[in-house]
Design a protein around this motif. Structure first.
Motif, PDB file in Angstrom:
ATOM      1  N   ALA A 140       0.819  -1.207   0.000  1.00 38.50           N
ATOM      2  CA  ALA A 140       0.000   0.000   0.000  1.00 38.50           C
ATOM      3  C   ALA A 140       0.856   1.262   0.000  1.00 38.50           C
ATOM      4  N   CYS A 141       2.030   1.212   0.618  1.00 36.11           N
ATOM      5  CA  CYS A 141       2.884   2.398   0.656  1.00 36.11           C
ATOM      6  C   CYS A 141       3.369   2.783  -0.740  1.00 36.11           C
ATOM      7  N   ASP A 142       3.484   1.800  -1.662  1.00 34.32           N
ATOM      8  CA  ASP A 142       3.867   2.110  -3.032  1.00 34.32           C
ATOM      9  C   ASP A 142       2.783   2.922  -3.732  1.00 34.32           C
ATOM     10  N   ILE A 143       1.512   2.630  -3.400  1.00 36.16           N
ATOM     11  CA  ILE A 143       0.392   3.394  -3.950  1.00 36.16           C
ATOM     12  C   ILE A 143       0.455   4.834  -3.450  1.00 36.16           C
ATOM     13  N   VAL A 144       0.695   4.999  -2.163  1.00 30.90           N
ATOM     14  CA  VAL A 144       0.778   6.335  -1.577  1.00 30.90           C
ATOM     15  C   VAL A 144       1.930   7.125  -2.189  1.00 30.90           C
ATOM     16  N   GLU A 145       3.060   6.464  -2.428  1.00 29.55           N
ATOM     17  CA  GLU A 145       4.207   7.136  -3.027  1.00 29.55           C
ATOM     18  C   GLU A 145       3.867   7.645  -4.428  1.00 29.55           C
ATOM     19  N   ASP A 146       3.188   6.813  -5.236  1.00 32.79           N
ATOM     20  CA  ASP A 146       2.790   7.244  -6.573  1.00 32.79           C
ATOM     21  C   ASP A 146       1.833   8.426  -6.512  1.00 32.79           C
ATOM     22  N   ALA A 147       0.909   8.401  -5.546  1.00 37.80           N
ATOM     23  CA  ALA A 147      -0.024   9.513  -5.388  1.00 37.80           C
ATOM     24  C   ALA A 147       0.728  10.798  -5.055  1.00 37.80           C
ATOM     25  N   ALA A 148       1.753  10.698  -4.213  1.00 35.89           N
ATOM     26  CA  ALA A 148       2.547  11.873  -3.830  1.00 35.89           C
ATOM     27  C   ALA A 148       3.324  12.421  -5.021  1.00 35.89           C
ATOM     28  N   ILE A 149       3.846  11.512  -5.866  1.00 38.93           N
ATOM     29  CA  ILE A 149       4.585  11.949  -7.054  1.00 38.93           C
ATOM     30  C   ILE A 149       3.651  12.695  -7.998  1.00 38.93           C
ATOM     31  N   ALA A 150       2.457  12.138  -8.230  1.00 37.91           N
ATOM     32  CA  ALA A 150       1.505  12.771  -9.138  1.00 37.91           C
ATOM     33  C   ALA A 150       1.027  14.115  -8.597  1.00 37.91           C
ATOM     34  N   TYR A 151       0.836  14.190  -7.293  1.00 39.73           N
ATOM     35  CA  TYR A 151       0.392  15.443  -6.674  1.00 39.73           C
ATOM     36  C   TYR A 151       1.490  16.499  -6.732  1.00 39.73           C
ATOM     37  N   GLY A 152       2.738  16.034  -6.585  1.00 40.41           N
ATOM     38  CA  GLY A 152       3.878  16.955  -6.588  1.00 40.41           C
ATOM     39  C   GLY A 152       4.390  17.187  -5.181  1.00 40.41           C
ATOM     40  N   TYR A 153       5.590  16.711  -4.910  1.00 36.18           N
ATOM     41  CA  TYR A 153       6.142  16.868  -3.563  1.00 36.18           C
ATOM     42  C   TYR A 153       6.231  18.339  -3.156  1.00 36.18           C
ATOM     43  N   ASN A 154       6.498  19.197  -4.146  1.00 36.99           N
ATOM     44  CA  ASN A 154       6.616  20.619  -3.833  1.00 36.99           C
ATOM     45  C   ASN A 154       5.271  21.241  -3.460  1.00 36.99           C
ATOM     46  N   ASN A 155       4.180  20.544  -3.793  1.00 30.67           N
ATOM     47  CA  ASN A 155       2.845  21.073  -3.487  1.00 30.67           C
ATOM     48  C   ASN A 155       2.324  20.597  -2.135  1.00 30.67           C
ATOM     49  N   ILE A 156       3.064  19.733  -1.471  1.00 31.98           N
ATOM     50  CA  ILE A 156       2.636  19.216  -0.174  1.00 31.98           C
ATOM     51  C   ILE A 156       2.996  20.224   0.914  1.00 31.98           C
ATOM     52  N   GLN A 157       2.007  20.647   1.669  1.00 33.84           N
ATOM     53  CA  GLN A 157       2.233  21.635   2.713  1.00 33.84           C
ATOM     54  C   GLN A 157       2.936  20.996   3.911  1.00 33.84           C
ATOM     55  N   MET A 158       3.919  21.676   4.424  1.00 33.03           N
ATOM     56  CA  MET A 158       4.670  21.162   5.574  1.00 33.03           C
ATOM     57  C   MET A 158       3.855  21.361   6.845  1.00 33.03           C
TER      58      MET A 158
END
Length: 521
Positions: free
Chosen positions: A294-312
């Protein structure tokens, strides 16, 4: 990290637009890749896989391969006696346009299906009983003659050892007795792929069934993109000697909670919301064998969303990261050894067998060293079993510096350990040397006392530390001591033997200390 090269112009054509170097670098970064270099023409390596992934990421195009059921006429029967040979997985892409590790792990074979007739048989026969025309040869040979033929071949000779000492060789026949291949050495010329080939029979040989299935899934999926009915392949039924059957290739489905269906779709994971909207169903294509959790799915979702767009944000859990105790101890000791006047060095973890054996007056078999299977240079043949050679080489490279030279290093050494699943383990060592016109044994002994003081190990035999006279091949006779702490030997210190100093191209006396600090954690 592996580097994959593709033709720039072909990739841009498949993506539907051209990119400047800066734009393409940004695209690769967003996708989770690092662009190494852009040139106009490079070797094509895995172009289809990289292209299909980027195309889906940019334009939401999905590659999902479907399977047609197997036909009895194209089944495969495994006969008794083949268990010791590589197992096989199979698949058939229909109507194609033209388009693993030294074969001991996985090898791939392709055949023109229209030139052979199923069902097929995988068996093992004596070399003298196997006779066929190998790929691109003009006459038939027995299996023994084929092995002799390719013994001088620069490409195939490296694979002969996989079966040459076996009493029987693996071989695949079709229903008319035509030899498809003698895996994993060579295919038959009868079923070779040509420009007129329309239907391809694909086989994957593997000593590891899981890896063979992964390779088969990826290869079949890549071929299927060029079929008349795109992304459709026919499965093959494999009949085992015990009567059990299995279908290859295998298409797996995975379900996992998420609310990111569109983002996952951009990553070639075809997804749609199901149920009450809190879950989505995700189809894992055969080209994504890296998705295993399941963590591989989450990683792909994060890549598609854009790591730079994730709020800290501050995590909502109470878990606080902390250093490993061994690493924390290492950092503290580094500070105090530097405060004691020693300069830290960082040396290579690989070295030559001469460094850890001959130069230290030892036989290499006594070092318990882990050897590199294919060393590129004589300087990097084994993993170091002691930090001492690296420091002595550092001193040799800095002989023109003002004396005395006082160096230390706290790093890992590697030794064989059959109890570990990888056959070896690391130990964290501390090593220090003093190089001057006089040996300076008292300097090194004083450093040992300081280290033990920092570790809160008192100087006594019961629950503290002590040193006892001993002999060591790298040390001068009568000038070596073994260090005991809390009832166990942790290292040695002493004046190095003149022969050792000379072999490392040094001219002055040198004292050294090396201990294992893991017992003190």
């Amino acid at each position: 990290m592996p580097t994959v090269s593709v033709k720039r112009d072909l990739l841009f054509e498949a993506l539907g637009r051209s990119y400047t170097d800066e734009e393409f670098n940004d695209l690769c970064f967003e996708f989770g890749l690092e662009l190494d270099e852009v040139v106009s023409s490079v070797v094509v390596c895995c172009f289809m896989g990289r292209c299909s992934s980027l195309t889906a990421f940019v334009s939401v195009q999905i590659c999902s391969t479907s399977l047609a059921g197997p036909r009895a006429a194209l089944s495969l029967c495994l006969l008794e006696g083949t268990k010791k040979y590589p197992r096989r997985a199979w698949g058939i892409p229909w109507g194609c346009s033209q388009k693993g590790t030294r074969r001991a792990l996985v090898a791939i074979g392709t055949h023109d299906l229209d030139t052979i007739s199923g069902p097929f048989t995988f068996t093992a026969k004596a070399p003298s009983e196997i006779k066929f025309k190998p790929l691109n040869q003009s006459q038939e040979y027995t299996a023994s003659q084929i092995m002799d033929l390719y013994r001088t071949d620069s490409h195939l000779r490296q694979y002969l050892h996989l079966i040459e000492n076996k009493p029987r060789y693996p071989v695949i026949f079709d229903s008319n007795g035509v030899v498809l291949s003698m895996p994993p050495i060579i295919n038959g010329d009868h079923s070779k792929i040509s420009l007129k080939t329309r239907n391809v029979f694909i086989e994957c040989t593997g000593t590891d069934m899981t890896k063979a299935k992964i390779v088969l899934d990826i290869i079949v999926a890549m071929f299927s993109e060029y079929c008349e009915k795109q992304f459709t392949v026919e499965a093959v039924e494999v009949i085992y000697p015990n009567g059990k059957t299995h279908i290859y290739p295998v298409s797996d489905m995975v379900e996992t909670p998420s609310s990111l269906a569109k983002l996952l779709t951009r990553m070639c994971l075809s997804s749609h919301v199901i149920g009450n909207g809190n879950n989505i169903e995700i189809e894992i294509p055969p080209t994504r064998a890296d998705v295993i959790h399941a963590c591989d799915i989450v990683e792909d979702a994060a890549i598609a969303y854009g790591y730079n767009n994730i709020q800290m944000v501050i995590p909502k859990t109470y878990t606080i990261a902390n250093q490993l105790p061994l690493n924390k101890l290492t950092e503290l000791l580094r500070l105090d050894l530097a405060a004691a006047g020693f300069t830290e060095a960082l040396t290579f973890a690989l070295c030559s067998t001469e460094d850890i054996a001959d130069k230290l007056g030892m036989d290499v078999s006594a070092t318990n060293a882990v050897h590199i299977a294919n060393p590129k240079t004589a300087e990097f043949q084994v993993a170091r079993t002691t930090l001492l050679p690296g420091l002595l080489k550092t001193v040799a490279a800095n002989r023109k510096m003002p004396l005395p030279l006082k160096l230390f290093e706290i790093s890992d050494i590697v030794v064989k350990d059959p109890t570990k699943d990888v056959g070896a383990r690391n130990y964290r060592h501390l090593c220090a040397i003093y190089y001057n016109k006089s040996p300076g044994f008292e300097i090194i002994h004083g450093l040992l006392d300081r280290v033990m003081q920092l570790l809160e190990v008192p100087p006594n035999e019961e629950n503290g530390y002590t040193i006892k006279a001993t002999e060591g091949s790298a040390f001068f006779p009568g000038r070596c001591a073994e260090i005991f702490a809390r009832g166990q030997s942790v290292g040695k210190l002493g004046v190095l033997h003149p022969d050792v100093i000379t072999k490392f191209e040094l001219t002055m006396p040198c004292s050294a200390l090396e201990i294992n600090i893991e017992p003190f954690v």
